[in-house]
Scaffold this motif. Sequence first.
Motif, PDB file in Angstrom:
ATOM      1  N   ASP A 171       9.512 118.287 129.366  1.00 21.56           N
ATOM      2  CA  ASP A 171       9.352 118.538 130.796  1.00 21.56           C
ATOM      3  C   ASP A 171      10.600 119.252 131.315  1.00 21.56           C
ATOM      4  O   ASP A 171      11.632 118.615 131.533  1.00 21.56           O
ATOM      5  CB  ASP A 171       9.141 117.216 131.535  1.00 21.56           C
ATOM      6  CG  ASP A 171       8.883 117.389 133.019  1.00 21.56           C
ATOM      7  OD1 ASP A 171       8.867 118.548 133.500  1.00 21.56           O
ATOM      8  OD2 ASP A 171       8.690 116.369 133.705  1.00 21.56           O
ATOM      9  N   PRO A 172      10.529 120.567 131.510  1.00 28.07           N
ATOM     10  CA  PRO A 172      11.703 121.315 131.980  1.00 28.07           C
ATOM     11  C   PRO A 172      12.236 120.828 133.329  1.00 28.07           C
ATOM     12  O   PRO A 172      13.399 121.042 133.642  1.00 28.07           O
ATOM     13  CB  PRO A 172      11.188 122.750 132.103  1.00 28.07           C
ATOM     14  CG  PRO A 172      10.005 122.820 131.211  1.00 28.07           C
ATOM     15  CD  PRO A 172       9.394 121.446 131.235  1.00 28.07           C
ATOM     16  N   ASP A 173      11.396 120.135 134.110  1.00 27.75           N
ATOM     17  CA  ASP A 173      11.857 119.595 135.382  1.00 27.75           C
ATOM     18  C   ASP A 173      12.858 118.453 135.183  1.00 27.75           C
ATOM     19  O   ASP A 173      13.532 118.045 136.124  1.00 27.75           O
ATOM     20  CB  ASP A 173      10.674 119.099 136.219  1.00 27.75           C
ATOM     21  CG  ASP A 173       9.780 120.246 136.667  1.00 27.75           C
ATOM     22  OD1 ASP A 173      10.278 121.386 136.763  1.00 27.75           O
ATOM     23  OD2 ASP A 173       8.585 120.001 136.907  1.00 27.75           O
ATOM     24  N   ARG A 174      12.946 117.951 133.957  1.00 22.70           N
ATOM     25  CA  ARG A 174      13.877 116.861 133.653  1.00 22.70           C
ATOM     26  C   ARG A 174      15.169 117.390 133.019  1.00 22.70           C
ATOM     27  O   ARG A 174      15.944 116.620 132.450  1.00 22.70           O
ATOM     28  CB  ARG A 174      13.208 115.832 132.751  1.00 22.70           C
ATOM     29  CG  ARG A 174      12.062 115.114 133.482  1.00 22.70           C
ATOM     30  CD  ARG A 174      11.398 114.028 132.669  1.00 22.70           C
ATOM     31  NE  ARG A 174      12.297 113.098 132.034  1.00 22.70           N
ATOM     32  CZ  ARG A 174      12.782 111.994 132.586  1.00 22.70           C
ATOM     33  NH1 ARG A 174      12.460 111.685 133.818  1.00 22.70           N
ATOM     34  NH2 ARG A 174      13.574 111.189 131.908  1.00 22.70           N
ATOM     35  N   ALA A 175      15.419 118.668 133.154  1.00 23.24           N
ATOM     36  CA  ALA A 175      16.622 119.260 132.563  1.00 23.24           C
ATOM     37  C   ALA A 175      17.892 118.655 133.158  1.00 23.24           C
ATOM     38  O   ALA A 175      18.880 118.458 132.446  1.00 23.24           O
ATOM     39  CB  ALA A 175      16.617 120.782 132.744  1.00 23.24           C
ATOM     40  N   LEU A 176      17.882 118.333 134.446  1.00 23.96           N
ATOM     41  CA  LEU A 176      19.063 117.725 135.067  1.00 23.96           C
ATOM     42  C   LEU A 176      19.316 116.330 134.486  1.00 23.96           C
ATOM     43  O   LEU A 176      20.474 115.954 134.265  1.00 23.96           O
ATOM     44  CB  LEU A 176      18.910 117.661 136.582  1.00 23.96           C
ATOM     45  CG  LEU A 176      20.091 117.077 137.351  1.00 23.96           C
ATOM     46  CD1 LEU A 176      21.382 117.847 137.052  1.00 23.96           C
ATOM     47  CD2 LEU A 176      19.801 117.082 138.846  1.00 23.96           C
ATOM     48  N   VAL A 177      18.264 115.585 134.215  1.00 28.22           N
ATOM     49  CA  VAL A 177      18.406 114.275 133.576  1.00 28.22           C
ATOM     50  C   VAL A 177      19.060 114.460 132.206  1.00 28.22           C
ATOM     51  O   VAL A 177      19.975 113.716 131.826  1.00 28.22           O
ATOM     52  CB  VAL A 177      17.048 113.560 133.449  1.00 28.22           C
ATOM     53  CG1 VAL A 177      17.156 112.301 132.599  1.00 28.22           C
ATOM     54  CG2 VAL A 177      16.492 113.238 134.815  1.00 28.22           C
TER      55      VAL A 177
END
Length: 168
Positions: A57-63
């Motif tokens: 999930d690229p939206d979880r890159a900050l995680v």
Amino acid sequence: MDLGRPEPAETISGLYAEHALGLTRLALVMIGDRESAEDVVQEAFLGLHRRFDRLRDPDRALVYLRSSVLNNARSVLRRRRLPSWFAGTYAPPVWSAESEVMLGAERRAVMEALQRLPRRRREVLLLRFYAELSEEETAQAMGVSRGTVKSTTHRALDALGRLLGENQ
């Protein structure tokens, strides 16, 4: 090209512009020296770049970046504690003259007390109150449950209060 996935370069550049300074500050508080903190953050971004195509999930890159900064900082601290032929054992960071002038006595006392806390307690306080992450974001960054974040935060605040009480 997959139209459903964002471009890695754009995503990483945006994350860097928005979060690199905060991640560097987090690493600086954990490690104690700016050069190492900057290296830790750069390694995290390089790791993200190398692995971006494998992120579920690229939206979880900050995680991913937060977890990577924590892990890289732990590695730096671990290496400092290892005996070396060239250096003695690890000592907590010494504040520079410039830092001494900039930081008030109260803030210095808090930072010194934080350094005396066990790693997990120090990390949870830094993520929750310094990086201003929610309990859920902190749990994701540390790879623990939200309940663990709550209980660790409670214990860490108690311990920090006792340490600061010793200094008065």
